[in-house]
Every structure is written in C-alpha cells, then in structure tokens.
Design a protein around this motif. Structure first.
Motif, PDB file in Angstrom:
ATOM      1  N   TRP A 338       0.877  -1.170   0.000  1.00  0.00           N
ATOM      2  CA  TRP A 338       0.000   0.000   0.000  1.00  0.00           C
ATOM      3  C   TRP A 338       0.918   1.225   0.000  1.00  0.00           C
ATOM      4  N   GLY A 339       0.624   2.227  -0.798  1.00  0.00           N
ATOM      5  CA  GLY A 339       1.441   3.445  -0.740  1.00  0.00           C
ATOM      6  C   GLY A 339       1.719   4.052  -2.102  1.00  0.00           C
ATOM      7  N   GLN A 340       2.701   4.964  -2.145  1.00  0.00           N
ATOM      8  CA  GLN A 340       2.995   5.756  -3.345  1.00  0.00           C
ATOM      9  C   GLN A 340       3.663   4.950  -4.458  1.00  0.00           C
ATOM     10  N   SER A 341       4.277   3.812  -4.112  1.00  0.00           N
ATOM     11  CA  SER A 341       5.042   3.064  -5.121  1.00  0.00           C
ATOM     12  C   SER A 341       4.169   2.147  -5.970  1.00  0.00           C
ATOM     13  N   VAL A 342       2.885   2.061  -5.645  1.00  0.00           N
ATOM     14  CA  VAL A 342       1.997   1.164  -6.401  1.00  0.00           C
ATOM     15  C   VAL A 342       0.837   1.942  -7.035  1.00  0.00           C
ATOM     16  N   LYS A 343       0.234   1.357  -8.089  1.00  0.00           N
ATOM     17  CA  LYS A 343      -0.861   2.027  -8.806  1.00  0.00           C
ATOM     18  C   LYS A 343      -2.181   1.904  -8.059  1.00  0.00           C
ATOM     19  N   TYR A 344      -2.372   0.790  -7.361  1.00  0.00           N
ATOM     20  CA  TYR A 344      -3.599   0.613  -6.578  1.00  0.00           C
ATOM     21  C   TYR A 344      -3.273  -0.110  -5.278  1.00  0.00           C
ATOM     22  N   ASN A 345      -4.138   0.032  -4.274  1.00  0.00           N
ATOM     23  CA  ASN A 345      -3.878  -0.506  -2.932  1.00  0.00           C
ATOM     24  C   ASN A 345      -4.846  -1.628  -2.569  1.00  0.00           C
ATOM     25  N   PRO A 346      -4.362  -2.797  -2.130  1.00  0.00           N
ATOM     26  CA  PRO A 346      -2.954  -3.186  -2.173  1.00  0.00           C
ATOM     27  C   PRO A 346      -2.599  -3.742  -3.545  1.00  0.00           C
ATOM     28  N   GLN A 347      -1.309  -3.766  -3.858  1.00  0.00           N
ATOM     29  CA  GLN A 347      -0.854  -4.336  -5.121  1.00  0.00           C
ATOM     30  C   GLN A 347       0.104  -5.485  -4.838  1.00  0.00           C
ATOM     31  N   LYS A 348      -0.054  -6.566  -5.587  1.00  0.00           N
ATOM     32  CA  LYS A 348       0.812  -7.741  -5.446  1.00  0.00           C
ATOM     33  C   LYS A 348       2.110  -7.487  -6.208  1.00  0.00           C
ATOM     34  N   VAL A 349       3.250  -7.608  -5.516  1.00  0.00           N
ATOM     35  CA  VAL A 349       4.554  -7.303  -6.141  1.00  0.00           C
ATOM     36  C   VAL A 349       5.574  -8.403  -5.825  1.00  0.00           C
ATOM     37  N   GLY A 350       6.678  -8.376  -6.583  1.00  0.00           N
ATOM     38  CA  GLY A 350       7.770  -9.335  -6.379  1.00  0.00           C
ATOM     39  C   GLY A 350       8.953  -8.724  -5.649  1.00  0.00           C
ATOM     40  N   LYS A 351      10.055  -9.473  -5.624  1.00  0.00           N
ATOM     41  CA  LYS A 351      11.259  -9.055  -4.867  1.00  0.00           C
ATOM     42  C   LYS A 351      11.896  -7.770  -5.382  1.00  0.00           C
ATOM     43  N   GLU A 352      11.762  -7.517  -6.697  1.00  0.00           N
ATOM     44  CA  GLU A 352      12.463  -6.386  -7.320  1.00  0.00           C
ATOM     45  C   GLU A 352      11.673  -5.080  -7.259  1.00  0.00           C
ATOM     46  N   HIS A 353      10.488  -5.106  -6.673  1.00  0.00           N
ATOM     47  CA  HIS A 353       9.668  -3.885  -6.595  1.00  0.00           C
ATOM     48  C   HIS A 353      10.374  -2.819  -5.748  1.00  0.00           C
ATOM     49  N   GLN A 354      10.425  -1.577  -6.282  1.00  0.00           N
ATOM     50  CA  GLN A 354      11.074  -0.456  -5.599  1.00  0.00           C
ATOM     51  C   GLN A 354      10.078   0.243  -4.665  1.00  0.00           C
ATOM     52  N   LEU A 355      10.400   0.272  -3.374  1.00  0.00           N
ATOM     53  CA  LEU A 355       9.516   0.896  -2.384  1.00  0.00           C
ATOM     54  C   LEU A 355       9.810   2.376  -2.237  1.00  0.00           C
ATOM     55  N   LEU A 356       8.806   3.135  -1.791  1.00  0.00           N
ATOM     56  CA  LEU A 356       8.964   4.567  -1.520  1.00  0.00           C
ATOM     57  C   LEU A 356       8.674   4.846  -0.045  1.00  0.00           C
ATOM     58  N   ASP A 357       9.018   6.064   0.391  1.00  0.00           N
ATOM     59  CA  ASP A 357       8.876   6.441   1.795  1.00  0.00           C
ATOM     60  C   ASP A 357       7.433   6.265   2.281  1.00  0.00           C
ATOM     61  N   GLU A 358       7.291   5.628   3.444  1.00  0.00           N
ATOM     62  CA  GLU A 358       6.015   5.399   4.133  1.00  0.00           C
ATOM     63  C   GLU A 358       5.093   4.408   3.418  1.00  0.00           C
ATOM     64  N   ASP A 359       5.661   3.541   2.599  1.00  0.00           N
ATOM     65  CA  ASP A 359       4.879   2.436   2.042  1.00  0.00           C
ATOM     66  C   ASP A 359       4.556   1.430   3.156  1.00  0.00           C
ATOM     67  N   ILE A 360       3.471   0.699   2.977  1.00  0.00           N
ATOM     68  CA  ILE A 360       3.085  -0.359   3.924  1.00  0.00           C
ATOM     69  C   ILE A 360       3.254  -1.699   3.203  1.00  0.00           C
ATOM     70  N   VAL A 361       3.913  -2.655   3.863  1.00  0.00           N
ATOM     71  CA  VAL A 361       4.234  -3.932   3.210  1.00  0.00           C
ATOM     72  C   VAL A 361       3.748  -5.111   4.064  1.00  0.00           C
ATOM     73  N   GLN A 362       3.137  -6.062   3.374  1.00  0.00           N
ATOM     74  CA  GLN A 362       2.779  -7.339   4.009  1.00  0.00           C
ATOM     75  C   GLN A 362       3.427  -8.457   3.181  1.00  0.00           C
ATOM     76  N   ILE A 363       4.263  -9.258   3.836  1.00  0.00           N
ATOM     77  CA  ILE A 363       4.974 -10.341   3.152  1.00  0.00           C
ATOM     78  C   ILE A 363       4.145 -11.637   3.233  1.00  0.00           C
ATOM     79  N   ILE A 364       3.933 -12.255   2.098  1.00  0.00           N
ATOM     80  CA  ILE A 364       3.230 -13.554   2.032  1.00  0.00           C
ATOM     81  C   ILE A 364       4.292 -14.625   1.783  1.00  0.00           C
ATOM     82  N   LYS A 365       4.356 -15.600   2.675  1.00  0.00           N
ATOM     83  CA  LYS A 365       5.370 -16.661   2.583  1.00  0.00           C
ATOM     84  C   LYS A 365       4.817 -17.911   1.918  1.00  0.00           C
ATOM     85  N   ASN A 366       5.750 -18.739   1.412  1.00  0.00           N
ATOM     86  CA  ASN A 366       5.386 -20.073   0.913  1.00  0.00           C
ATOM     87  C   ASN A 366       4.992 -20.958   2.093  1.00  0.00           C
ATOM     88  N   ILE A 367       3.972 -21.731   1.889  1.00  0.00           N
ATOM     89  CA  ILE A 367       3.525 -22.614   2.994  1.00  0.00           C
ATOM     90  C   ILE A 367       4.334 -23.891   2.968  1.00  0.00           C
TER      91      ILE A 367
END
Length: 367
Positions: A338-367
């Motif tokens: 969630w935040g300025q680095s994505v087009k819509y909230n929330p957005q599903k991203v990979g490892k290479e996604h560039q974050l911006l100041d005050e972004d909110i991140v939730q990590i989803i792990k492999n089960i």
C-alpha cells in the motif's frame, strides 16, 4: 626516506610545477605517485592498529552513522549533548574530547548513531595528532557533518576538506563515470563515449604505467580528469554526503551571516543557545536519504510505531526482507504493498519492486 617525507617531496614538486597543457603529463604522473604513497601511509596505519585504539572501537549501530568532524573546541561536544542527550566532556579549551563519543539521535522512527570525533588538526592525513584514527572512523560513516566555528576563518573548512580528500574521502561527489577492467593480455584499449579534453591518451597511459598496468580496457563516459582516473584505479575511495554546521552564529553579525549563506550544503546553528537545531536534524535526515517502510501483519493494522528503515538506494522488497531477517527471502512468495510506489492498494509485487517512503508492506510466505 620515510613515506611521509616522500609525500612531502612530491607535493613540493607539484607546487613548483606550473599548470598548463605542456606540464599536464608530468603532473598526472606526480598525482599517481602521490596517490600510491598515500595508500602506503593509510595501509601502514591500519596494520599498526589504525582505528583500533582506545575509544575508537565504536561498533556500528542503528539505521545510519553520522560523524561530526571539526577543529578542537568548535562545539561538537555541546552539539552531541543537545541532539542526543549523550554527555561529552565540554570545556572552553582545545582538545577536550580525546576519544570517539557515540550518541543516538532518534528521528522519524530511525535510530541514527552520532559520533563526536576528536578535534582534527592540520596534517592529520600525514599522521599528526590522532588524525588518522579520526579520518578512518569517518570513512565508515553514511554522512559527515563538518562543524565549523562561525567566528573563526573559513580557511578551516578548506583544511578539513583537504585532510579528508588526502584520506580518500570524496565529499558531496559522485564516483566518476569511467569503466575500467584489467586484462591478462591485449595491451591498453582506450575508448571515449564522452568528450574528455582534460585527459589525453598519453597522460592516461603514463598513469597506468605508474601503476604497472599494461593490459586493460578503459572507457571514459564523462569529462574526466587525472584525479578521477587515479580514484578509479585505486578503487578505495569513499563518496560520502557532507553537511557544514556553522556553529556559534550567536557571536556574529547579520551581515556576516549573509556572507556565510553563500556556502553550499551549510546549516547555521548555535548549539549553546539551541538555535536552528531542528533544521540541522531535518537536513541530516534529507542527506542520509532514508526511507520508512511500515510492516503489516496479516489481519492486523500496520505498525506505525516501528518502521523498518532502509537507504533509498537499497529499498527494494528484497532489501526490506533482508533488513528484517536474512532467511525471509527463502520463504518469500510475494508481497502486498500500500502506498505511493503502487498504482492501486494493495498491489501484489515481487522481490524487485522499488519501495517509496512510508509504504506499507505485508509479506506472504510459501507454505
């Protein structure tokens, strides 16, 4: 003849040599010799103990490290006490601080380690005083704050810059855009994708020969100088942002302050009167170029009290994961942002996604 004497000899010859097109080749050789001798002096200091003397074994902690450098009694200790609450001995005479005093500045959720380094003196890079240890610690900093006394001559600024330059620290500069690759054979190949009139092929080859480099590929992508080429060959230069804290402005006139206002990267302060310290802290934050990332556990609200602090240069999802735990990337599946680095909230991203100041991140792990 000692290394320090050889350095003095080369510097004297450089001072005697007039700067023009005819002498550029000779000056380039002298600069290369000087850089090699200075490296010997620096390496010799580190082998004998360097920064490992009492008071200099300060372990790096927090999200960033800021070193305060200046001549004796310019107000570094008072500034450290006012900004961090850490007591550093203060007195109205020179050389009060003899060791490296650390403190922690808390700002916008970040813990910034602030170091009060002993007063530097002219000739520090050549081993005078405890200059070598002071500058060796400065090389480990993310930002250098040069504290100057507004009532003293501004020549002090030039002297400190010269001492840091001599120890391989480049203030407020970017690494020169020169591609350099050594080879086993094939000779020296020089290409230019940018006009560099200040550095001709003959001077380049002479500097390379001084370093006993006979086979390499060199591509000049900027208007480079002999100093730039030497920095690239040496490969041990530190490019560190720098702020100039002009202290004791309560002792000067408004006209004098207007003159000081022409100095780039400066902040006028009075540590004793606590004038403009908020502005200094904001500029430190700006020059450190840090990014705050908030974590969001699944099914819970974001944790705004304890942001993860990363450098803007290293603010991808992968960097964020490594900052939390080195094993997090092994189980990484994707992240919700969630935040300025994505087009819509929330957005599903990979490892290479560039974050911006005050972004909110939730990590989803492999089960």
């Amino acid at each position: 003849m000692t290394t320090a004497q050889k350095i003095a000899e080369v510097e004297q010859e450089m001072a005697r040599t007039q700067k023009n097109k005819a002498t550029s080749y000779h000056l380039g050789l002298l600069k290369a010799k000087l850089a090699k001798l200075k490296r010997e002096l620096i390496d010799g200091a580190s082998k004998k103990g360097g920064a490992q003397q009492e008071g200099f074994e300060v372990s790096k902690s927090g999200d960033a490290r800021v070193g305060m450098i200046g001549f004796p009694s310019v107000g570094k200790s008072t500034l450290l006490t006012k900004l961090t609450g850490t007591f550093s001995k203060v007195a109205a005479y020179e050389f009060t601080t003899l060791t490296c005093i650390p403190g922690v500045l808390q700002h916008k959720g970040a813990k910034i380690q602030l170091l009060d380094l002993p007063g530097i003196i002219e000739g520090a890079k050549d081993g005078k005083g405890r200059g070598k240890q002071v500058i060796a610690v400065a090389r480990t900093c993310n930002l250098i704050v040069i504290v100057l006394d507004a009532t003293r001559p501004m020549i002090h600024k030039k002297i400190i810059e010269g001492e840091l330059e001599g120890f391989g620290i480049r203030l407020n500069k970017q690494p020169p855009n020169i591609e350099y690759k050594r080879r086993d054979k094939g000779g020296i190949t020089i290409t230019r994708t940018h006009d560099a009139p200040r550095l001709d092929d003959e001077t380049i080859k002479a500097i390379l020969r001084e370093y006993k480099i006979n086979n390499c590929d060199l591509n000049l992508k900027c208007d480079a100088t002999e100093d730039d080429l030497i920095d690239v060959i040496e490969g041990n230069r530190k490019y560190i942002p720098c702020l100039y804290a002009m202290n004791k402005i309560d002792d000067i006139t408004l006209e004098e302050l207007n003159i000081l206002d022409q100095i780039p990267h400066y902040v006028p302060i009075s540590a004793f009167q606590e004038w403009n310290l908020d502005e200094l802290v904001e500029r430190i934050w700006e020059y450190l170029d840090l990014v705050r990332i908030y974590t969001k556990p699944k099914g819970a609200l974001p944790d705004y009290d304890a942001p993860v602090i990363v450098s803007r240069k290293f603010s991808k999802i992968s960097d964020f994961c490594l900052k939390i735990h080195k094993n997090m990337l092994k189980d990484f599946r994707y992240a919700l942002v969630w935040g300025q680095s994505v087009k819509y909230n929330p957005q599903k991203v990979g490892k290479e996604h560039q974050l911006l100041d005050e972004d909110i991140v939730q990590i989803i792990k492999n089960i």
